[in-house]
Design a protein around this motif. Structure first.
Motif, PDB file in Angstrom:
ATOM      1  N   VAL A  91       0.866  -1.170   0.000  1.00 18.80           N
ATOM      2  CA  VAL A  91       0.000   0.000   0.000  1.00 18.80           C
ATOM      3  C   VAL A  91       0.910   1.228   0.000  1.00 18.80           C
ATOM      4  CG1 VAL A  91      -1.781   1.277   1.252  1.00 18.80           C
ATOM      5  CG2 VAL A  91      -1.783  -1.231   1.286  1.00 18.80           C
ATOM      6  N   PRO A  92       0.900   2.015  -1.072  1.00 16.06           N
ATOM      7  CA  PRO A  92       1.737   3.213  -1.099  1.00 16.06           C
ATOM      8  C   PRO A  92       1.311   4.207  -0.015  1.00 16.06           C
ATOM      9  CG  PRO A  92       0.845   2.716  -3.283  1.00 16.06           C
ATOM     10  CD  PRO A  92       0.139   1.828  -2.300  1.00 16.06           C
ATOM     11  N   LEU A  93       2.295   4.862   0.564  1.00  9.07           N
ATOM     12  CA  LEU A  93       1.991   5.908   1.547  1.00  9.07           C
ATOM     13  C   LEU A  93       1.156   6.996   0.889  1.00  9.07           C
ATOM     14  CD1 LEU A  93       5.455   6.421   3.284  1.00  9.07           C
ATOM     15  CD2 LEU A  93       3.438   5.298   4.242  1.00  9.07           C
ATOM     16  N   ALA A  94       0.274   7.587   1.658  1.00  7.70           N
ATOM     17  CA  ALA A  94      -0.549   8.682   1.151  1.00  7.70           C
ATOM     18  C   ALA A  94      -0.781   9.665   2.294  1.00  7.70           C
ATOM     19  CB  ALA A  94      -1.873   8.155   0.607  1.00  7.70           C
ATOM     20  N   GLY A  95      -0.967  10.895   1.943  1.00  5.99           N
ATOM     21  CA  GLY A  95      -1.235  11.919   2.945  1.00  5.99           C
ATOM     22  C   GLY A  95       0.027  12.636   3.353  1.00  5.99           C
ATOM     23  N   GLY A  96      -0.042  13.948   3.367  1.00  5.69           N
ATOM     24  CA  GLY A  96       1.120  14.778   3.653  1.00  5.69           C
ATOM     25  C   GLY A  96       1.833  14.451   4.947  1.00  5.69           C
ATOM     26  N   LYS A  97       1.078  14.263   6.010  1.00  2.00           N
ATOM     27  CA  LYS A  97       1.685  13.989   7.312  1.00  2.00           C
ATOM     28  C   LYS A  97       2.441  12.664   7.294  1.00  2.00           C
ATOM     29  CE  LYS A  97       0.645  13.582  12.213  1.00  2.00           C
ATOM     30  NZ  LYS A  97      -0.375  13.554  13.246  1.00  2.00           N
ATOM     31  N   ARG A  98       1.814  11.615   6.779  1.00  3.00           N
ATOM     32  CA  ARG A  98       2.484  10.296   6.715  1.00  3.00           C
ATOM     33  C   ARG A  98       3.716  10.348   5.825  1.00  3.00           C
ATOM     34  NH1 ARG A  98      -0.074   5.156   5.685  1.00  3.00           N
ATOM     35  NH2 ARG A  98       1.850   4.461   6.621  1.00  3.00           N
ATOM     36  N   LEU A  99       3.617  11.059   4.714  1.00  6.24           N
ATOM     37  CA  LEU A  99       4.761  11.154   3.805  1.00  6.24           C
ATOM     38  C   LEU A  99       5.931  11.859   4.485  1.00  6.24           C
ATOM     39  CD1 LEU A  99       2.780  11.966   0.570  1.00  6.24           C
ATOM     40  CD2 LEU A  99       4.212   9.933   0.924  1.00  6.24           C
ATOM     41  N   GLU A 100       5.645  12.986   5.124  1.00  5.52           N
ATOM     42  CA  GLU A 100       6.721  13.734   5.779  1.00  5.52           C
ATOM     43  C   GLU A 100       7.319  12.943   6.940  1.00  5.52           C
ATOM     44  OE1 GLU A 100       7.367  18.109   7.729  1.00  5.52           O
ATOM     45  OE2 GLU A 100       6.130  17.971   5.917  1.00  5.52           O
ATOM     46  N   GLU A 101       6.498  12.225   7.694  1.00  3.89           N
ATOM     47  CA  GLU A 101       6.992  11.423   8.817  1.00  3.89           C
ATOM     48  C   GLU A 101       7.896  10.278   8.356  1.00  3.89           C
ATOM     49  OE1 GLU A 101       3.142  11.906  11.851  1.00  3.89           O
ATOM     50  OE2 GLU A 101       3.366  10.088  10.652  1.00  3.89           O
ATOM     51  N   ASN A 102       7.664   9.763   7.165  1.00  2.00           N
ATOM     52  CA  ASN A 102       8.419   8.616   6.669  1.00  2.00           C
ATOM     53  C   ASN A 102       9.561   8.995   5.733  1.00  2.00           C
ATOM     54  OD1 ASN A 102       7.051   5.922   7.566  1.00  2.00           O
ATOM     55  ND2 ASN A 102       5.390   7.355   7.179  1.00  2.00           N
ATOM     56  N   ALA A 103       9.731  10.269   5.493  1.00  2.00           N
ATOM     57  CA  ALA A 103      10.788  10.719   4.582  1.00  2.00           C
ATOM     58  C   ALA A 103      12.135  10.758   5.302  1.00  2.00           C
ATOM     59  CB  ALA A 103      10.458  12.103   4.036  1.00  2.00           C
ATOM     60  N   PRO A 104      13.188  10.336   4.626  1.00  2.00           N
ATOM     61  CA  PRO A 104      14.528  10.397   5.216  1.00  2.00           C
ATOM     62  C   PRO A 104      15.170  11.779   5.051  1.00  2.00           C
ATOM     63  CG  PRO A 104      14.658   9.369   3.078  1.00  2.00           C
ATOM     64  CD  PRO A 104      13.198   9.643   3.335  1.00  2.00           C
ATOM     65  N   VAL A 105      14.388  12.744   4.575  1.00  2.00           N
ATOM     66  CA  VAL A 105      14.883  14.107   4.364  1.00  2.00           C
ATOM     67  C   VAL A 105      14.001  15.083   5.119  1.00  2.00           C
ATOM     68  CG1 VAL A 105      15.946  13.649   2.114  1.00  2.00           C
ATOM     69  CG2 VAL A 105      13.543  14.301   2.215  1.00  2.00           C
ATOM     70  N   GLU A 106      14.586  16.206   5.505  1.00  2.00           N
ATOM     71  CA  GLU A 106      13.874  17.265   6.224  1.00  2.00           C
ATOM     72  C   GLU A 106      13.601  18.422   5.272  1.00  2.00           C
ATOM     73  OE1 GLU A 106      12.669  18.154   9.485  1.00  2.00           O
ATOM     74  OE2 GLU A 106      12.941  16.006   9.719  1.00  2.00           O
ATOM     75  N   PRO A 107      12.353  18.854   5.168  1.00  2.00           N
ATOM     76  CA  PRO A 107      12.100  20.044   4.343  1.00  2.00           C
ATOM     77  C   PRO A 107      12.602  21.294   5.055  1.00  2.00           C
ATOM     78  CG  PRO A 107      10.092  19.369   5.444  1.00  2.00           C
ATOM     79  CD  PRO A 107      11.144  18.332   5.782  1.00  2.00           C
TER      80      PRO A 107
END
Length: 182
Positions: A91-107
């Motif tokens: 199941v691909p990640l969806a939703g801004g919060k989940r995406l940002e929480e699972n990203a290995p990079v910091e905006p």
């Protein structure tokens, strides 16, 4: 909105895919890696769009257009990553919060920075994503998923091209004349 609720697959789960003939244990690792890349790509996409919207200055048009193209490439890559994760049974990640929480990079922060700072931040994020994608190419190869490895290699080429272009934008040579007060 429909009141019918029928969960077909829970987020975070991976179902076996008989068609692809990869063991579920392997596809779980691959889906996790693809979701990490998906999350990083969407964080990159949103940062590029922020800079695309806010760029100013003498070289505005070229940089504005370039950042728009880079963001479009990131959006295409995200779609490809999500579709591959789904094809593997995940199941691909969806939703801004989940995406940002699972990203290995910091905006970067919400403030608007000068364009050199913005482009340096973009180049740094590209570098971090490049390192992660390289690791995931090796993972996919090691697990025998040559199709995912090939897809990631193709994305890696685009990521490296954009990082290289940003490096050129940040060089100190410019056709823009400095003001007489300097």
């Amino acid at each position: 909105m429909s009141k019918q609720e029928s969960v077909r697959q829970q987020a975070g789960s991976v179902e076996a895919s008989d068609a692809l003939r990869l063991e579920q244990e392997k596809t779980q690792q691959l889906v996790e890696a693809l979701n990490t890349d998906l999350a990083a790509t969407y964080v990159l996409y949103h940062q590029l769009k922020k800079h695309h919207w806010n760029v100013e200055g003498a070289e505005f048009l070229d940089i504005h257009e370039y950042l728009g193209e880079a963001a479009a490439d990131a959006e295409d890559a995200a779609d490809e990553l999500a579709e591959r994760a789904q094809a593997l049974g995940g199941v691909p990640l969806a939703g801004g919060k989940r995406l940002e929480e699972n990203a290995p990079v910091e905006p970067e922060g919400d403030d608007v920075y000068d364009i050199r700072t913005s482009l340096r931040n973009d180049m740094e994020m590209y570098g971090d994503i490049i390192e992660t994608v390289r690791d995931h190419v090796e993972l996919a190869e090691g697990l025998g998923d040559h199709a995912t490895a090939e897809m990631l290699r193709e994305q890696l080429i685009t990521l490296e091209e954009h990082a290289h272009h940003l490096e050129h934008y940040l060089e100190d040579d410019s056709l823009v004349l400095e003001s007489a007060t300097n």
